[in-house]
Write a protein that holds these residues in place. Sequence first.
Motif, PDB file in Angstrom:
ATOM      1  N   SER A   1       2.169 -37.184  -4.845  1.00 29.64           N
ATOM      2  CA  SER A   1       3.008 -37.867  -4.104  1.00 29.64           C
ATOM      3  C   SER A   1       4.271 -38.409  -5.047  1.00 29.64           C
ATOM      4  CB  SER A   1       2.345 -39.146  -3.703  1.00 29.64           C
ATOM      5  OG  SER A   1       2.034 -40.204  -4.733  1.00 29.64           O
ATOM      6  N   MET A   2       5.560 -38.231  -4.488  1.00 30.64           N
ATOM      7  CA  MET A   2       6.547 -38.248  -5.209  1.00 30.64           C
ATOM      8  C   MET A   2       7.678 -39.019  -4.462  1.00 30.64           C
ATOM      9  SD  MET A   2       9.375 -36.404  -3.789  1.00 30.64           S
ATOM     10  CE  MET A   2       9.716 -35.370  -2.546  1.00 30.64           C
ATOM     11  N   ARG A   3       8.816 -39.342  -5.552  1.00 37.61           N
ATOM     12  CA  ARG A   3       9.962 -40.144  -4.881  1.00 37.61           C
ATOM     13  C   ARG A   3      11.267 -39.889  -6.095  1.00 37.61           C
ATOM     14  NH1 ARG A   3       9.257 -46.620  -6.202  1.00 37.61           N
ATOM     15  NH2 ARG A   3       8.876 -46.525  -8.463  1.00 37.61           N
ATOM     16  N   ALA A   4      12.269 -40.122  -5.586  1.00 33.91           N
ATOM     17  CA  ALA A   4      13.331 -39.705  -6.377  1.00 33.91           C
ATOM     18  C   ALA A   4      14.834 -40.546  -6.102  1.00 33.91           C
ATOM     19  CB  ALA A   4      13.723 -38.299  -6.108  1.00 33.91           C
ATOM     20  N   THR A   5      15.377 -40.706  -6.930  1.00 31.06           N
ATOM     21  CA  THR A   5      16.673 -41.572  -6.727  1.00 31.06           C
ATOM     22  C   THR A   5      17.760 -41.085  -7.754  1.00 31.06           C
ATOM     23  OG1 THR A   5      17.677 -43.737  -6.477  1.00 31.06           O
ATOM     24  CG2 THR A   5      16.295 -43.494  -8.329  1.00 31.06           C
TER      25      THR A   5
ATOM     26  N   ARG B   1      17.255 -41.111   3.080  1.00 27.79           N
ATOM     27  CA  ARG B   1      17.368 -42.304   2.557  1.00 27.79           C
ATOM     28  C   ARG B   1      18.754 -42.445   1.735  1.00 27.79           C
ATOM     29  NH1 ARG B   1      12.237 -41.494   3.679  1.00 27.79           N
ATOM     30  NH2 ARG B   1      11.078 -43.278   4.415  1.00 27.79           N
ATOM     31  N   ARG B   2      19.502 -41.326   1.593  1.00 31.43           N
ATOM     32  CA  ARG B   2      20.587 -41.121   0.605  1.00 31.43           C
ATOM     33  C   ARG B   2      21.609 -40.423   1.078  1.00 31.43           C
ATOM     34  NH1 ARG B   2      18.925 -42.599  -4.193  1.00 31.43           N
ATOM     35  NH2 ARG B   2      21.110 -41.831  -4.876  1.00 31.43           N
ATOM     36  N   ASN B   3      23.072 -40.365   0.698  1.00 34.68           N
ATOM     37  CA  ASN B   3      24.096 -39.748   1.336  1.00 34.68           C
ATOM     38  C   ASN B   3      24.834 -39.161  -0.143  1.00 34.68           C
ATOM     39  OD1 ASN B   3      25.823 -38.939   2.740  1.00 34.68           O
ATOM     40  ND2 ASN B   3      27.245 -40.829   2.633  1.00 34.68           N
ATOM     41  N   ASP B   4      24.452 -38.572  -0.885  1.00 35.38           N
ATOM     42  CA  ASP B   4      24.809 -38.018  -2.436  1.00 35.38           C
ATOM     43  C   ASP B   4      25.604 -36.779  -1.785  1.00 35.38           C
ATOM     44  OD1 ASP B   4      23.348 -39.844  -3.997  1.00 35.38           O
ATOM     45  OD2 ASP B   4      21.363 -38.708  -3.305  1.00 35.38           O
ATOM     46  N   PRO B   5      26.600 -36.480  -2.783  1.00 38.14           N
ATOM     47  CA  PRO B   5      27.452 -35.256  -2.657  1.00 38.14           C
ATOM     48  C   PRO B   5      26.365 -34.151  -2.793  1.00 38.14           C
ATOM     49  CG  PRO B   5      28.257 -36.728  -4.260  1.00 38.14           C
ATOM     50  CD  PRO B   5      26.979 -37.310  -3.995  1.00 38.14           C
ATOM     51  N   PRO B   6      27.009 -33.037  -2.213  1.00 38.24           N
ATOM     52  CA  PRO B   6      26.174 -31.698  -2.293  1.00 38.24           C
ATOM     53  C   PRO B   6      25.756 -31.337  -3.649  1.00 38.24           C
ATOM     54  CG  PRO B   6      28.005 -31.363  -0.872  1.00 38.24           C
ATOM     55  CD  PRO B   6      28.293 -32.646  -1.518  1.00 38.24           C
ATOM     56  N   ALA B   7      26.779 -31.162  -4.676  1.00 35.67           N
ATOM     57  CA  ALA B   7      26.173 -30.981  -5.900  1.00 35.67           C
ATOM     58  C   ALA B   7      25.172 -31.977  -6.580  1.00 35.67           C
ATOM     59  CB  ALA B   7      27.626 -30.989  -6.752  1.00 35.67           C
ATOM     60  N   VAL B   8      25.258 -33.163  -6.515  1.00 35.18           N
ATOM     61  CA  VAL B   8      24.283 -34.015  -6.638  1.00 35.18           C
ATOM     62  C   VAL B   8      22.711 -33.573  -6.078  1.00 35.18           C
ATOM     63  CG1 VAL B   8      23.629 -36.567  -6.825  1.00 35.18           C
ATOM     64  CG2 VAL B   8      25.855 -35.800  -7.329  1.00 35.18           C
ATOM     65  N   ARG B   9      22.886 -33.420  -4.736  1.00 36.38           N
ATOM     66  CA  ARG B   9      21.742 -33.165  -3.934  1.00 36.38           C
ATOM     67  C   ARG B   9      20.973 -32.146  -4.522  1.00 36.38           C
ATOM     68  NH1 ARG B   9      24.890 -34.145   0.404  1.00 36.38           N
ATOM     69  NH2 ARG B   9      24.916 -31.877   1.214  1.00 36.38           N
TER      70      ARG B   9
ATOM     71  N   CYS C   1      13.665 -45.746  -1.743  1.00 30.03           N
ATOM     72  CA  CYS C   1      13.203 -45.596  -0.329  1.00 30.03           C
ATOM     73  C   CYS C   1      14.251 -46.314   0.744  1.00 30.03           C
ATOM     74  CB  CYS C   1      11.791 -46.068   0.155  1.00 30.03           C
ATOM     75  SG  CYS C   1      11.597 -47.618   0.065  1.00 30.03           S
ATOM     76  N   ALA C   2      15.140 -47.165   0.282  1.00 32.30           N
ATOM     77  CA  ALA C   2      16.091 -47.849   1.002  1.00 32.30           C
ATOM     78  C   ALA C   2      15.464 -49.030   1.840  1.00 32.30           C
ATOM     79  CB  ALA C   2      16.915 -46.995   1.791  1.00 32.30           C
ATOM     80  N   LYS C   3      14.464 -49.542   1.392  1.00 32.98           N
ATOM     81  CA  LYS C   3      13.724 -50.529   2.349  1.00 32.98           C
ATOM     82  C   LYS C   3      14.470 -52.084   1.662  1.00 32.98           C
ATOM     83  CE  LYS C   3       9.566 -52.899   3.174  1.00 32.98           C
ATOM     84  NZ  LYS C   3       7.867 -52.738   2.998  1.00 32.98           N
TER      85      LYS C   3
END
Length: 321
Positions: free
Chosen positions: A84-88, A31-39, A290-292
Amino acid sequence: MNELLVFVCDGAPVRGEIVSISTAWQAVLERRNDPPAVRRILGDFVGAATLLCASLKFDGTLIIQAQSKGPIALLIVECKSDLSMRATVKLSVDPSEITPNASLGELLDATSSGRLVITLDPSERESGQPPYQGIVALQQQHGSTIKAVSSAAEAIGLYMQKSEQLDTRIWLASSDTHVGGLLLQRMPDSGGHAHLDAQNAAEGWTRIQTLGETITNDELLTLPPETILRRLFLEESTENGVRSFPPRQIRFSCRCSRNKVADVLRMLGEEEVQGILAEQGVVETICEFCAKPYRFDAVDCLQVFKTDLLSDATRPPSSGH
């Protein structure tokens, strides 16, 4: 593999946890497109939140927030007591500006502004009762020198030392497919470890830490928790005893809903919402976790401010979600 394994050492005042997260972590990333370091940093904090959440003694949520004036403006990981978890993550710069090997200090403490906030929020918290919250700076002092922490593991260790006053060691690793972690925590010498005198307890804590330090990132990212436990503490288990409990499952879950978005619109106020409608024709938003997508037209917004609850069954959204 989305498991958390808890264990205790009979010959040392130590409680430990091992976590391995695969598909639940991939559900965050897809659901994300973060740079490698951020991931990498986000993955480490997902592992940390899961490890810390396993020791919650109430039904509720543990929230890790890292805030700064650096390239990562805000990082949030939420983990409920059922794992159960989520992250942003919110960035303050264009993703292309972040180098693949950027450190946590560069991204979260570039101007010595980084703060780590851990919130414990019971689901049955009484009205008016604030959740427990601990805050530490993302810097450590070494003599007269102050420097940014180098990793999520170091940040969590600093928090546990200053806010919880518990001797805790944590090792974290993450990739695009897996998150792994090991946590060791010294327990009181009384209680279940009352048979240990002070010297044996101190020696036991040192011994278990030394074994933990042999863990590698590759092992954390590729081996099941049961295998890691067996490899790390085989001799300790044979000589003194190490007991594990049934593994617990971890899953990705977002709690966003149309009603919660309606609550946000009410907080904005009818005048501001009407201004958005006049300019754009609809109010649209996307869940950051979740990008909904959610879409409210003029009739939807009218319903928001005329009723206490927004019922999707009463009037489905005209399009979108």
